[in-house]
Design an enzyme around this catalytic site. Sequence first.
Site, mmCIF file in Angstrom:
data_model
loop_
_atom_site.group_PDB
_atom_site.id
_atom_site.type_symbol
_atom_site.label_atom_id
_atom_site.label_comp_id
_atom_site.label_asym_id
_atom_site.label_seq_id
_atom_site.Cartn_x
_atom_site.Cartn_y
_atom_site.Cartn_z
ATOM 1 N N TYR A 67 0.845 -1.200 0.000
ATOM 2 C CA TYR A 67 0.000 0.000 0.000
ATOM 3 C C TYR A 67 0.873 1.240 0.000
ATOM 4 C CZ TYR A 67 -5.030 -0.285 0.179
ATOM 5 O OH TYR A 67 -6.342 -0.394 -0.180
ATOM 6 N N GLU A 69 -0.614 4.852 -0.521
ATOM 7 C CA GLU A 69 -1.428 6.046 -0.783
ATOM 8 C C GLU A 69 -0.548 7.282 -0.651
ATOM 9 O OE1 GLU A 69 -4.541 5.849 2.078
ATOM 10 O OE2 GLU A 69 -5.740 4.458 0.904
ATOM 11 N N ASP A 222 -6.979 13.146 -25.206
ATOM 12 C CA ASP A 222 -6.964 11.771 -24.697
ATOM 13 C C ASP A 222 -6.348 10.929 -25.811
ATOM 14 O OD1 ASP A 222 -7.445 9.147 -24.115
ATOM 15 O OD2 ASP A 222 -9.563 9.380 -23.613
ATOM 16 N N THR A 248 -4.216 5.782 -21.938
ATOM 17 C CA THR A 248 -4.100 4.455 -21.351
ATOM 18 C C THR A 248 -2.669 3.990 -21.643
ATOM 19 O OG1 THR A 248 -4.893 3.491 -23.404
ATOM 20 C CG2 THR A 248 -6.513 3.770 -21.670
ATOM 21 N N LYS A 251 -2.563 0.212 -24.994
ATOM 22 C CA LYS A 251 -2.949 0.116 -26.408
ATOM 23 C C LYS A 251 -1.660 0.206 -27.236
ATOM 24 C CE LYS A 251 -7.502 2.289 -25.511
ATOM 25 N NZ LYS A 251 -7.904 1.618 -24.358
ATOM 26 N N ARG A 257 -2.387 -2.740 -18.232
ATOM 27 C CA ARG A 257 -3.643 -1.966 -18.269
ATOM 28 C C ARG A 257 -3.633 -0.894 -17.188
ATOM 29 N NH1 ARG A 257 -6.385 -5.055 -21.434
ATOM 30 N NH2 ARG A 257 -7.973 -3.453 -21.546
HETATM 31 N N1 PLP Z 1 -10.005 6.870 -23.736
HETATM 32 C C1 PLP Z 1 -10.054 6.328 -24.954
HETATM 33 C C2 PLP Z 1 -9.876 7.205 -26.150
HETATM 34 C C3 PLP Z 1 -10.265 4.931 -25.115
HETATM 35 O O1 PLP Z 1 -10.343 4.412 -26.322
HETATM 36 C C4 PLP Z 1 -10.434 4.158 -23.946
HETATM 37 C C5 PLP Z 1 -10.653 2.688 -24.031
HETATM 38 O O2 PLP Z 1 -10.739 2.069 -25.022
HETATM 39 C C6 PLP Z 1 -10.394 4.779 -22.700
HETATM 40 C C7 PLP Z 1 -10.179 6.139 -22.629
HETATM 41 C C8 PLP Z 1 -10.674 4.009 -21.438
HETATM 42 O O3 PLP Z 1 -9.651 3.231 -21.050
HETATM 43 P P1 PLP Z 1 -9.851 2.073 -19.952
HETATM 44 O O4 PLP Z 1 -10.564 0.969 -20.621
HETATM 45 O O5 PLP Z 1 -8.429 1.764 -19.543
HETATM 46 O O6 PLP Z 1 -10.623 2.674 -18.828
#
Ligand code: PLP
Length: 476
Positions: A67, A69, A222, A248, A251, A257
Amino acid sequence: MSAQAIPVPNDFNKVLYAPLAEVDPEVAQIIEDETWRQFSGLELIASENLTSLATMEANGSILTNKYSEGLPGARYYGGNEHIDRLENLCRERALKAFDLDPKVWGVNVQPYSGSTANFATFTALLEPQDRIMGLGLPDGGHLTHGYYTAKKKISASSIYFQSFPYQVDPKTGYIDYERLATNANLFKPRMIICGGSAYPRDWDYAKLAATAKQHSALLMADIAHISGLVAAKVQNNPFEFCDVVTTTTHKTLRGPRAGMIFFRKDKDPEAEAKINAAVFPACQGGPHNNTIAGIATALRQVSSPEFKEYAAAVIKNSQALGAKLLSYGYKLQTEGSANHLVLWDLRPLGLTGSKIEKICDLAHITINKNAVAGDTSAMVPGGVRIGASALTSRSMGPADMEQVATFLHRAIEISQVLQKEAGSKLLKDFVAKATTGEGEGRKLIEQLAGDVQAFATRFPLPGVPDSSKIQRPAGH
Ligand code: PLP
Protein backbone atom coordinates in the site's frame (compact mmCIF):
# COMPACT_ATOMS: atom_id res chain seq x y z
CA MET A 1 28.38 -17.53 5.02
CA SER A 2 26.12 -20.50 5.48
CA ALA A 3 22.49 -20.06 4.49
CA GLN A 4 20.16 -19.77 7.43
CA ALA A 5 17.58 -22.53 7.64
CA ILE A 6 14.12 -21.08 7.01
CA PRO A 7 11.33 -23.06 8.66
CA VAL A 8 8.74 -24.66 6.40
CA PRO A 9 5.41 -22.83 6.30
CA ASN A 10 2.72 -24.07 8.65
CA ASP A 11 -0.09 -26.09 7.16
CA PHE A 12 -2.63 -23.32 6.71
CA ASN A 13 -0.05 -21.26 4.81
CA LYS A 14 1.19 -23.97 2.43
CA VAL A 15 -1.19 -22.68 -0.25
CA LEU A 16 0.89 -19.49 -0.44
CA TYR A 17 3.84 -21.30 -1.98
CA ALA A 18 2.36 -23.63 -4.54
CA PRO A 19 2.06 -22.78 -8.26
CA LEU A 20 -1.23 -21.80 -9.88
CA ALA A 21 -1.71 -25.07 -11.77
CA GLU A 22 -1.65 -26.92 -8.46
CA VAL A 23 -3.66 -24.47 -6.35
CA ASP A 24 -6.26 -23.50 -8.90
CA PRO A 25 -6.43 -25.77 -11.95
CA GLU A 26 -9.63 -24.06 -13.15
CA VAL A 27 -8.03 -20.64 -13.50
CA ALA A 28 -4.83 -22.22 -14.86
CA GLN A 29 -6.91 -23.91 -17.55
CA ILE A 30 -8.61 -20.64 -18.49
CA ILE A 31 -5.19 -19.00 -18.88
CA GLU A 32 -4.01 -21.90 -21.03
CA ASP A 33 -7.12 -21.65 -23.22
CA GLU A 34 -6.72 -17.91 -23.59
CA THR A 35 -3.02 -18.31 -24.48
CA TRP A 36 -4.04 -20.70 -27.25
CA ARG A 37 -6.75 -18.30 -28.44
CA GLN A 38 -4.26 -15.42 -28.63
CA PHE A 39 -1.65 -17.60 -30.39
CA SER A 40 -3.92 -19.38 -32.85
CA GLY A 41 -6.11 -16.42 -33.79
CA LEU A 42 -5.76 -12.98 -35.34
CA GLU A 43 -6.16 -10.19 -32.81
CA LEU A 44 -7.45 -7.13 -34.61
CA ILE A 45 -9.13 -5.21 -31.78
CA ALA A 46 -7.76 -1.69 -32.24
CA SER A 47 -7.60 -0.95 -28.50
CA GLU A 48 -5.54 -4.03 -27.68
CA ASN A 49 -1.91 -5.00 -27.91
CA LEU A 50 0.37 -7.81 -26.73
CA THR A 51 2.67 -6.68 -23.97
CA SER A 52 6.18 -7.95 -23.34
CA LEU A 53 7.36 -10.75 -21.07
CA ALA A 54 9.29 -8.23 -18.97
CA THR A 55 6.20 -6.05 -18.50
CA MET A 56 4.14 -9.08 -17.46
CA GLU A 57 6.86 -10.13 -15.00
CA ALA A 58 6.81 -6.69 -13.38
CA ASN A 59 3.01 -6.63 -13.42
CA GLY A 60 2.79 -10.03 -11.77
CA SER A 61 5.40 -9.25 -9.13
CA ILE A 62 5.46 -9.01 -5.35
CA LEU A 63 4.88 -5.26 -5.68
CA THR A 64 1.17 -6.04 -5.65
CA ASN A 65 1.45 -6.46 -1.87
CA LYS A 66 2.28 -2.88 -0.98
CA TYR A 67 0.00 0.00 0.00
CA SER A 68 1.35 3.45 -0.84
CA GLU A 69 -1.43 6.05 -0.78
CA GLY A 70 0.05 9.45 -1.53
CA LEU A 71 3.02 10.38 -3.68
CA PRO A 72 6.76 9.62 -3.50
CA GLY A 73 8.14 11.23 -0.34
CA ALA A 74 4.64 11.88 1.05
CA ARG A 75 2.90 8.59 1.75
CA TYR A 76 0.25 7.61 4.25
CA TYR A 77 2.01 4.27 4.91
CA GLY A 78 5.51 3.27 5.95
CA GLY A 79 7.84 0.97 4.08
CA ASN A 80 7.67 2.81 0.76
CA GLU A 81 11.34 3.55 0.12
CA HIS A 82 11.47 1.20 -2.88
CA ILE A 83 8.01 2.08 -4.11
CA ASP A 84 9.04 5.76 -4.07
CA ARG A 85 12.02 4.88 -6.27
CA LEU A 86 9.75 2.95 -8.59
CA GLU A 87 7.15 5.69 -9.01
CA ASN A 88 9.83 8.35 -9.52
CA LEU A 89 11.49 6.16 -12.14
CA CYS A 90 8.17 5.62 -13.88
CA ARG A 91 7.42 9.36 -13.92
CA GLU A 92 10.89 10.15 -15.31
CA ARG A 93 10.48 7.54 -18.02
CA ALA A 94 7.01 8.79 -18.91
CA LEU A 95 8.29 12.32 -19.51
CA LYS A 96 11.30 10.99 -21.42
CA ALA A 97 9.18 8.71 -23.62
CA PHE A 98 7.21 11.75 -24.85
CA ASP A 99 10.29 14.00 -24.97
CA LEU A 100 8.86 16.39 -22.36
CA ASP A 101 10.73 19.00 -20.35
CA PRO A 102 10.17 18.26 -16.62
CA LYS A 103 10.10 22.01 -15.96
CA VAL A 104 7.06 22.39 -18.22
CA TRP A 105 5.26 19.04 -17.85
CA GLY A 106 4.48 16.77 -14.95
CA VAL A 107 2.81 13.37 -14.92
CA ASN A 108 0.72 11.24 -12.59
CA VAL A 109 1.20 7.51 -13.24
CA GLN A 110 -1.31 6.21 -10.68
CA PRO A 111 -4.63 6.06 -12.61
CA TYR A 112 -6.00 2.53 -12.67
CA SER A 113 -7.27 2.96 -16.22
CA GLY A 114 -7.93 5.47 -18.97
CA SER A 115 -11.47 6.09 -17.74
CA THR A 116 -10.33 7.03 -14.24
CA ALA A 117 -7.52 9.16 -15.69
CA ASN A 118 -10.14 11.11 -17.62
CA PHE A 119 -12.53 11.50 -14.72
CA ALA A 120 -9.73 12.57 -12.39
CA THR A 121 -8.69 15.17 -14.96
CA PHE A 122 -12.22 16.60 -15.10
CA THR A 123 -12.40 16.53 -11.30
CA ALA A 124 -9.13 18.45 -11.09
CA LEU A 125 -9.66 21.10 -13.73
CA LEU A 126 -13.43 21.67 -13.93
CA GLU A 127 -16.24 22.66 -11.60
CA PRO A 128 -19.32 20.39 -11.45
CA GLN A 129 -21.66 21.17 -14.40
CA ASP A 130 -18.94 22.96 -16.40
CA ARG A 131 -19.32 22.55 -20.17
CA ILE A 132 -17.27 20.07 -22.13
CA MET A 133 -17.09 19.20 -25.83
CA GLY A 134 -15.74 15.83 -27.00
CA LEU A 135 -16.05 13.79 -30.18
CA GLY A 136 -19.40 11.95 -30.00
CA LEU A 137 -19.28 8.22 -29.30
CA PRO A 138 -21.05 7.26 -32.58
CA ASP A 139 -18.50 9.43 -34.41
CA GLY A 140 -15.49 7.61 -32.97
CA GLY A 141 -15.15 9.35 -29.60
CA HIS A 142 -14.97 7.65 -26.22
CA LEU A 143 -17.72 7.17 -23.61
CA THR A 144 -15.80 9.19 -21.04
CA HIS A 145 -15.82 12.32 -23.22
CA GLY A 146 -19.38 13.20 -22.20
CA TYR A 147 -21.54 10.49 -23.78
CA TYR A 148 -25.32 10.59 -23.32
CA THR A 149 -28.36 9.50 -25.31
CA ALA A 150 -31.83 10.98 -25.65
CA LYS A 151 -32.98 8.72 -22.81
CA LYS A 152 -30.02 8.57 -20.49
CA LYS A 153 -26.82 10.22 -19.33
CA ILE A 154 -24.55 7.23 -19.84
CA SER A 155 -21.10 8.36 -18.75
CA ALA A 156 -20.32 10.05 -15.43
CA SER A 157 -18.74 12.74 -17.61
CA SER A 158 -22.27 13.61 -18.83
CA ILE A 159 -23.86 13.21 -15.38
CA TYR A 160 -21.55 15.63 -13.60
CA PHE A 161 -20.76 17.95 -16.52
CA GLN A 162 -22.76 19.54 -19.32
CA SER A 163 -21.68 17.91 -22.53
CA PHE A 164 -22.14 18.81 -26.18
CA PRO A 165 -20.52 16.52 -28.73
CA TYR A 166 -18.83 17.44 -31.98
CA GLN A 167 -18.95 15.16 -34.99
CA VAL A 168 -17.27 13.91 -38.13
CA ASP A 169 -18.52 15.06 -41.52
CA PRO A 170 -20.89 12.22 -42.51
CA LYS A 171 -19.70 12.43 -46.12
CA THR A 172 -15.94 12.37 -45.61
CA GLY A 173 -15.61 10.81 -42.15
CA TYR A 174 -13.12 13.52 -41.15
CA ILE A 175 -13.71 15.67 -38.06
CA ASP A 176 -15.76 18.71 -38.93
CA TYR A 177 -13.57 21.34 -37.24
CA GLU A 178 -15.59 24.24 -38.69
CA ARG A 179 -18.87 23.00 -37.23
CA LEU A 180 -17.10 22.36 -33.95
CA ALA A 181 -15.94 25.99 -33.89
CA THR A 182 -19.44 27.25 -34.74
CA ASN A 183 -21.03 25.14 -31.99
CA ALA A 184 -18.33 26.22 -29.53
CA ASN A 185 -19.36 29.83 -30.22
CA LEU A 186 -22.83 28.95 -28.96
CA PHE A 187 -22.00 26.43 -26.23
CA LYS A 188 -18.95 28.24 -24.81
CA PRO A 189 -17.17 25.15 -23.44
CA ARG A 190 -14.84 25.24 -20.48
CA MET A 191 -12.94 22.31 -21.98
CA ILE A 192 -12.54 20.81 -25.45
CA ILE A 193 -11.48 17.16 -25.52
CA CYS A 194 -9.75 15.66 -28.51
CA GLY A 195 -8.89 12.03 -29.08
CA GLY A 196 -11.04 9.04 -29.89
CA SER A 197 -11.45 5.28 -30.02
CA ALA A 198 -12.37 4.78 -33.64
CA TYR A 199 -10.92 7.63 -35.67
CA PRO A 200 -8.56 6.49 -38.43
CA ARG A 201 -6.90 9.87 -39.02
CA ASP A 202 -4.54 12.22 -37.19
CA TRP A 203 -5.69 15.27 -35.21
CA ASP A 204 -5.32 18.96 -36.05
CA TYR A 205 -4.34 20.15 -32.58
CA ALA A 206 -3.46 23.66 -33.81
CA LYS A 207 -7.01 24.19 -35.08
CA LEU A 208 -8.52 22.85 -31.84
CA ALA A 209 -6.20 25.04 -29.77
CA ALA A 210 -7.30 28.12 -31.74
CA THR A 211 -10.97 27.33 -31.00
CA ALA A 212 -10.22 26.63 -27.34
CA LYS A 213 -8.31 29.90 -27.03
CA GLN A 214 -11.23 31.90 -28.40
CA HIS A 215 -13.32 30.74 -25.44
CA SER A 216 -10.53 30.59 -22.85
CA ALA A 217 -11.28 26.88 -22.74
CA LEU A 218 -8.85 24.19 -21.68
CA LEU A 219 -7.70 21.77 -24.38
CA MET A 220 -7.37 18.14 -23.30
CA ALA A 221 -6.08 15.35 -25.53
CA ASP A 222 -6.96 11.77 -24.70
CA ILE A 223 -4.33 9.93 -26.72
CA ALA A 224 -5.22 6.48 -25.32
CA HIS A 225 -5.29 4.84 -28.74
CA ILE A 226 -2.33 6.57 -30.33
CA SER A 227 0.06 7.24 -27.43
CA GLY A 228 2.66 4.76 -28.71
CA LEU A 229 2.53 6.45 -32.10
CA VAL A 230 2.80 9.92 -30.51
CA ALA A 231 5.79 8.82 -28.41
CA ALA A 232 7.45 7.49 -31.56
CA LYS A 233 6.71 10.82 -33.28
CA VAL A 234 4.78 9.22 -36.13
CA GLN A 235 1.63 11.23 -35.29
CA ASN A 236 1.13 14.96 -34.61
CA ASN A 237 2.28 16.16 -31.21
CA PRO A 238 -0.59 17.09 -28.83
CA PHE A 239 1.84 18.30 -26.17
CA GLU A 240 2.63 21.36 -28.30
CA PHE A 241 -0.96 22.61 -28.02
CA CYS A 242 -2.76 20.99 -25.09
CA ASP A 243 -3.02 21.86 -21.40
CA VAL A 244 -3.48 18.28 -20.31
CA VAL A 245 -2.95 14.91 -22.00
CA THR A 246 -4.32 11.59 -20.77
CA THR A 247 -3.63 8.10 -22.03
CA THR A 248 -4.10 4.46 -21.35
CA THR A 249 -0.91 2.42 -21.22
CA HIS A 250 -2.09 -0.81 -22.84
CA LYS A 251 -2.95 0.12 -26.41
CA THR A 252 -0.28 1.27 -28.88
CA LEU A 253 1.99 2.04 -25.89
CA ARG A 254 2.06 -1.72 -25.29
CA GLY A 255 2.20 -1.68 -21.48
CA PRO A 256 -0.02 -3.12 -18.74
CA ARG A 257 -3.64 -1.97 -18.27
CA ALA A 258 -3.59 1.48 -16.65
CA GLY A 259 -3.66 5.22 -17.32
CA MET A 260 -1.50 8.33 -17.02
CA ILE A 261 -2.19 12.07 -16.85
CA PHE A 262 0.31 14.61 -18.20
CA PHE A 263 -0.27 18.22 -17.12
CA ARG A 264 1.35 21.53 -18.03
CA LYS A 265 2.90 23.13 -14.99
CA ASP A 266 3.96 26.46 -16.47
CA LYS A 267 0.54 27.89 -17.44
CA ASP A 268 -1.31 26.88 -14.28
CA PRO A 269 0.99 26.63 -11.25
CA GLU A 270 -1.74 24.76 -9.38
CA ALA A 271 -2.30 22.11 -12.06
CA GLU A 272 0.10 19.64 -10.45
CA ALA A 273 -1.51 19.82 -7.00
CA LYS A 274 -5.01 19.70 -8.51
CA ILE A 275 -4.33 16.65 -10.70
CA ASN A 276 -2.54 14.76 -7.94
CA ALA A 277 -5.32 15.42 -5.43
CA ALA A 278 -7.96 14.43 -7.96
CA VAL A 279 -6.32 11.04 -8.58
CA PHE A 280 -5.87 10.41 -4.86
CA PRO A 281 -7.85 10.88 -2.67
CA ALA A 282 -10.71 12.23 -4.84
CA CYS A 283 -11.09 9.37 -7.34
CA GLN A 284 -8.84 6.51 -6.27
CA GLY A 285 -7.25 4.75 -3.31
CA GLY A 286 -3.81 3.18 -3.14
CA PRO A 287 -1.86 2.96 -6.39
CA HIS A 288 -1.32 -0.45 -7.98
CA ASN A 289 2.43 -0.62 -7.66
CA ASN A 290 2.81 -3.81 -9.67
CA THR A 291 1.09 -2.02 -12.56
CA ILE A 292 3.30 1.04 -12.13
CA ALA A 293 6.31 -1.29 -12.40
CA GLY A 294 4.82 -2.69 -15.61
CA ILE A 295 4.30 0.82 -16.99
CA ALA A 296 7.90 1.75 -16.13
CA THR A 297 9.20 -1.35 -17.92
CA ALA A 298 7.04 -0.68 -20.97
CA LEU A 299 8.14 2.97 -21.07
CA ARG A 300 11.78 1.95 -21.09
CA GLN A 301 10.99 -0.03 -24.24
CA VAL A 302 9.02 2.88 -25.72
CA SER A 303 12.14 5.07 -25.58
CA SER A 304 14.15 2.56 -27.63
CA PRO A 305 14.87 2.84 -31.38
CA GLU A 306 13.15 -0.56 -31.83
CA PHE A 307 9.87 0.88 -30.56
CA LYS A 308 10.08 3.69 -33.10
CA GLU A 309 10.43 1.02 -35.79
CA TYR A 310 7.47 -0.82 -34.30
CA ALA A 311 5.25 2.28 -34.33
CA ALA A 312 6.13 3.08 -37.95
CA ALA A 313 5.41 -0.57 -38.85
CA VAL A 314 1.98 -0.40 -37.17
CA ILE A 315 0.94 2.45 -39.48
CA LYS A 316 2.37 0.72 -42.58
CA ASN A 317 0.49 -2.44 -41.63
CA SER A 318 -2.79 -0.65 -41.03
CA GLN A 319 -2.40 1.05 -44.41
CA ALA A 320 -1.51 -2.22 -46.19
CA LEU A 321 -4.61 -3.88 -44.72
CA GLY A 322 -6.75 -0.89 -45.70
CA ALA A 323 -5.35 -0.78 -49.24
CA LYS A 324 -6.09 -4.47 -49.76
CA LEU A 325 -9.68 -4.06 -48.52
CA LEU A 326 -10.11 -1.09 -50.87
CA SER A 327 -8.74 -3.21 -53.73
CA TYR A 328 -11.68 -5.60 -53.18
CA GLY A 329 -14.00 -2.61 -53.65
CA TYR A 330 -14.92 -2.20 -49.97
CA LYS A 331 -15.64 1.15 -48.35
CA LEU A 332 -13.47 2.51 -45.54
CA GLN A 333 -14.31 5.60 -43.54
CA THR A 334 -11.98 8.39 -44.79
CA GLU A 335 -10.89 5.92 -47.48
CA GLY A 336 -7.91 4.71 -45.52
CA SER A 337 -5.88 5.19 -42.38
CA ALA A 338 -3.15 7.45 -41.04
CA ASN A 339 -2.76 5.54 -37.77
CA HIS A 340 -3.18 2.04 -36.33
CA LEU A 341 -6.78 1.40 -37.38
CA VAL A 342 -9.24 1.28 -40.24
CA LEU A 343 -12.97 1.73 -39.92
CA TRP A 344 -14.78 -0.50 -42.40
CA ASP A 345 -18.22 0.61 -43.56
CA LEU A 346 -20.28 -2.54 -44.24
CA ARG A 347 -23.54 -0.81 -45.06
CA PRO A 348 -23.08 -0.88 -48.87
CA LEU A 349 -22.88 -4.70 -48.55
CA GLY A 350 -26.18 -4.97 -46.71
CA LEU A 351 -24.34 -6.38 -43.69
CA THR A 352 -23.98 -5.15 -40.12
CA GLY A 353 -21.00 -4.95 -37.80
CA SER A 354 -22.59 -7.53 -35.48
CA LYS A 355 -22.81 -10.17 -38.21
CA ILE A 356 -19.21 -9.74 -39.35
CA GLU A 357 -17.94 -9.69 -35.76
CA LYS A 358 -19.74 -13.00 -35.20
CA ILE A 359 -18.44 -14.70 -38.36
CA CYS A 360 -14.92 -13.51 -37.66
CA ASP A 361 -15.14 -14.82 -34.07
CA LEU A 362 -16.10 -18.24 -35.38
CA ALA A 363 -13.09 -18.09 -37.71
CA HIS A 364 -10.65 -17.03 -34.92
CA ILE A 365 -10.41 -13.44 -36.17
CA THR A 366 -11.14 -10.96 -33.38
CA ILE A 367 -12.63 -7.61 -34.39
CA ASN A 368 -15.40 -5.41 -32.99
CA LYS A 369 -18.54 -3.91 -34.42
CA ASN A 370 -18.43 -0.15 -34.54
CA ALA A 371 -20.58 2.76 -35.62
CA VAL A 372 -19.50 4.45 -38.84
CA ALA A 373 -20.18 8.04 -39.91
CA GLY A 374 -23.85 8.55 -40.69
CA ASP A 375 -25.13 5.52 -38.73
CA THR A 376 -28.62 6.26 -37.53
CA SER A 377 -28.94 3.51 -34.93
CA ALA A 378 -26.32 3.08 -32.24
CA MET A 379 -27.84 -0.38 -31.57
CA VAL A 380 -26.99 -1.70 -35.06
CA PRO A 381 -23.54 -0.40 -35.92
CA GLY A 382 -22.87 -0.43 -39.64
CA GLY A 383 -19.18 -1.18 -39.52
CA VAL A 384 -16.24 -2.82 -37.84
CA ARG A 385 -13.04 -1.39 -36.39
CA ILE A 386 -9.80 -3.14 -37.25
CA GLY A 387 -6.44 -2.39 -35.64
CA ALA A 388 -2.92 -3.46 -36.57
CA SER A 389 -1.09 -2.95 -33.24
CA ALA A 390 -1.27 -6.52 -31.92
CA LEU A 391 -0.41 -8.30 -35.16
CA THR A 392 2.54 -5.94 -35.66
CA SER A 393 3.71 -7.03 -32.20
CA ARG A 394 3.53 -10.60 -33.55
CA SER A 395 6.06 -9.56 -36.23
CA MET A 396 3.63 -9.51 -39.12
CA GLY A 397 4.44 -7.18 -42.02
CA PRO A 398 2.48 -5.60 -44.89
CA ALA A 399 2.33 -8.82 -46.95
CA ASP A 400 0.88 -10.65 -43.94
CA MET A 401 -1.69 -7.90 -43.48
CA GLU A 402 -2.75 -8.40 -47.08
CA GLN A 403 -3.32 -12.05 -46.24
CA VAL A 404 -5.37 -10.96 -43.22
CA ALA A 405 -7.45 -8.73 -45.53
CA THR A 406 -8.01 -11.74 -47.78
CA PHE A 407 -9.33 -13.70 -44.78
CA LEU A 408 -11.66 -10.79 -44.00
CA HIS A 409 -12.83 -10.78 -47.62
CA ARG A 410 -13.67 -14.47 -47.28
CA ALA A 411 -15.61 -13.67 -44.10
CA ILE A 412 -17.73 -11.22 -46.12
CA GLU A 413 -18.37 -13.76 -48.87
CA ILE A 414 -19.37 -16.34 -46.26
CA SER A 415 -21.71 -13.85 -44.60
CA GLN A 416 -23.45 -13.26 -47.89
CA VAL A 417 -23.93 -17.03 -48.32
CA LEU A 418 -25.27 -17.30 -44.76
CA GLN A 419 -27.58 -14.35 -45.22
CA LYS A 420 -29.15 -16.12 -48.19
CA GLU A 421 -29.36 -19.43 -46.31
CA ALA A 422 -30.97 -17.72 -43.31
CA GLY A 423 -33.63 -16.27 -45.59
CA SER A 424 -33.95 -13.23 -43.35
CA LYS A 425 -31.89 -10.24 -42.27
CA LEU A 426 -32.30 -11.01 -38.57
CA LEU A 427 -29.11 -11.50 -36.58
CA LYS A 428 -30.52 -14.49 -34.71
CA ASP A 429 -31.33 -16.41 -37.91
CA PHE A 430 -27.93 -15.56 -39.30
CA VAL A 431 -26.14 -16.71 -36.13
CA ALA A 432 -28.20 -19.94 -36.09
CA LYS A 433 -27.07 -20.77 -39.64
CA ALA A 434 -23.46 -19.81 -38.83
CA THR A 435 -23.24 -21.94 -35.71
CA THR A 436 -25.48 -24.92 -36.19
CA GLY A 437 -26.35 -24.89 -39.87
CA GLU A 438 -25.57 -27.85 -42.11
CA GLY A 439 -25.28 -25.67 -45.19
CA GLU A 440 -22.47 -24.36 -47.36
CA GLY A 441 -21.94 -21.27 -45.15
CA ARG A 442 -21.12 -23.34 -42.07
CA LYS A 443 -18.66 -25.46 -44.08
CA LEU A 444 -16.93 -22.35 -45.41
CA ILE A 445 -16.54 -20.96 -41.87
CA GLU A 446 -14.83 -24.17 -40.78
CA GLN A 447 -12.43 -23.97 -43.72
CA LEU A 448 -11.65 -20.33 -42.99
CA ALA A 449 -11.11 -21.07 -39.28
CA GLY A 450 -8.61 -23.82 -40.19
CA ASP A 451 -6.72 -21.55 -42.60
CA VAL A 452 -6.60 -18.73 -40.05
CA GLN A 453 -5.20 -21.04 -37.35
CA ALA A 454 -2.57 -22.46 -39.70
CA PHE A 455 -1.51 -18.91 -40.60
CA ALA A 456 -1.59 -17.39 -37.10
CA THR A 457 0.43 -20.17 -35.46
CA ARG A 458 3.36 -19.34 -37.76
CA PHE A 459 3.96 -16.15 -35.74
CA PRO A 460 5.37 -15.82 -32.21
CA LEU A 461 3.15 -14.66 -29.34
CA PRO A 462 4.78 -11.88 -27.25
CA GLY A 463 5.16 -12.67 -23.59
CA VAL A 464 5.75 -16.36 -24.25
CA PRO A 465 9.47 -17.18 -24.37
CA ASP A 466 9.04 -20.07 -26.83
CA SER A 467 5.79 -20.06 -28.80
CA SER A 468 6.56 -23.46 -30.34
CA LYS A 469 5.81 -24.91 -26.89
CA ILE A 470 2.26 -23.52 -26.81
CA GLN A 471 -0.03 -26.55 -26.83
CA ARG A 472 -3.49 -26.79 -28.32
CA PRO A 473 -5.60 -27.46 -25.21
CA ALA A 474 -7.89 -30.48 -25.25
CA GLY A 475 -11.22 -29.67 -26.87
CA HIS A 476 -9.88 -26.87 -29.13
N1 PLP B 1 -10.01 6.87 -23.74
C1 PLP B 1 -10.05 6.33 -24.95
C2 PLP B 1 -9.88 7.21 -26.15
C3 PLP B 1 -10.26 4.93 -25.12
O1 PLP B 1 -10.34 4.41 -26.32
C4 PLP B 1 -10.43 4.16 -23.95
C5 PLP B 1 -10.65 2.69 -24.03
O2 PLP B 1 -10.74 2.07 -25.02
C6 PLP B 1 -10.39 4.78 -22.70
C7 PLP B 1 -10.18 6.14 -22.63
C8 PLP B 1 -10.67 4.01 -21.44
O3 PLP B 1 -9.65 3.23 -21.05
P1 PLP B 1 -9.85 2.07 -19.95
O4 PLP B 1 -10.56 0.97 -20.62
O5 PLP B 1 -8.43 1.76 -19.54
O6 PLP B 1 -10.62 2.67 -18.83
